[in-house]
Write a protein that holds these residues in place. Structure first.
Motif, short mmCIF file in Angstrom:
data_model
loop_
_atom_site.label_atom_id
_atom_site.label_comp_id
_atom_site.label_asym_id
_atom_site.label_seq_id
_atom_site.Cartn_x
_atom_site.Cartn_y
_atom_site.Cartn_z
N ASN A 30 3.16 -9.59 -1.13
CA ASN A 30 3.98 -8.86 0.05
C ASN A 30 5.27 -8.36 -0.31
N SER A 31 5.59 -8.29 -1.51
CA SER A 31 6.74 -7.68 -1.96
C SER A 31 6.86 -6.05 -1.91
N ASN A 32 7.70 -5.31 -1.80
CA ASN A 32 7.75 -3.96 -1.80
C ASN A 32 7.10 -3.56 -2.81
N LEU A 35 3.62 -3.58 -2.93
CA LEU A 35 2.89 -2.76 -2.06
C LEU A 35 3.32 -1.25 -2.36
N MET A 36 4.20 -1.20 -2.92
CA MET A 36 4.48 0.46 -3.24
C MET A 36 3.66 0.83 -4.61
N SER A 68 -1.80 -0.93 2.19
CA SER A 68 -0.35 -1.07 1.80
C SER A 68 0.60 -0.56 2.83
N LEU A 72 3.56 -2.83 4.15
CA LEU A 72 4.91 -2.42 4.04
C LEU A 72 5.51 -2.47 5.60
N TYR A 73 4.77 -1.99 6.61
CA TYR A 73 4.99 -1.80 7.98
C TYR A 73 5.47 -3.36 8.48
N LYS A 75 5.99 -6.23 6.64
CA LYS A 75 7.01 -6.65 6.06
C LYS A 75 8.33 -6.07 6.45
N ASN A 76 8.53 -4.75 6.46
CA ASN A 76 9.82 -4.23 6.78
C ASN A 76 10.09 -4.01 8.15
#
Length: 82
Positions: A30-32, A35-36, A68, A72-73, A75-76
């Motif tokens: 789940n790290s950026n 995912l990126m 993905s 990102l949504y 998590k952020n």
């Protein structure tokens, strides 16, 4: 080999690196960065179907991108709500 094929292979590399780093406990799923790497890799692979249509590739990469983006949504969004 065509330029789009190189771009697709770089995308494959992004996804493989992300998966390896996750399995080696270097990054969390789940790290950026994880995912990126998956997001950009999937976009790069998906771009190849513009030149050489493949329904299976289009389908898997479209879902890879959607998932993905969801990750990102998810998590952020917490950071934006604080």
């Amino acid at each position: 080999m065509q330029l789009y094929e190189y771009i697709g292979l770089i995308g494959v590399g992004f996804i493989i690196v992300a998966f390896y780093l996750n399995q080696a406990n270097k990054i969390a799923s789940n790290s950026n960065i994880y995912l990126m790497l998956n997001l950009f890799g999937a976009f790069m692979i998906l771009s190849t179907v513009l030149f050489d249509w493949n329904l299976a590739t289009f389908t898997i990469e479209s879902f890879w991108i959607a998932i993905s983006l969801f990750g990102l949504y998810k998590k952020n969004r917490v950071h934006f709500q604080k």
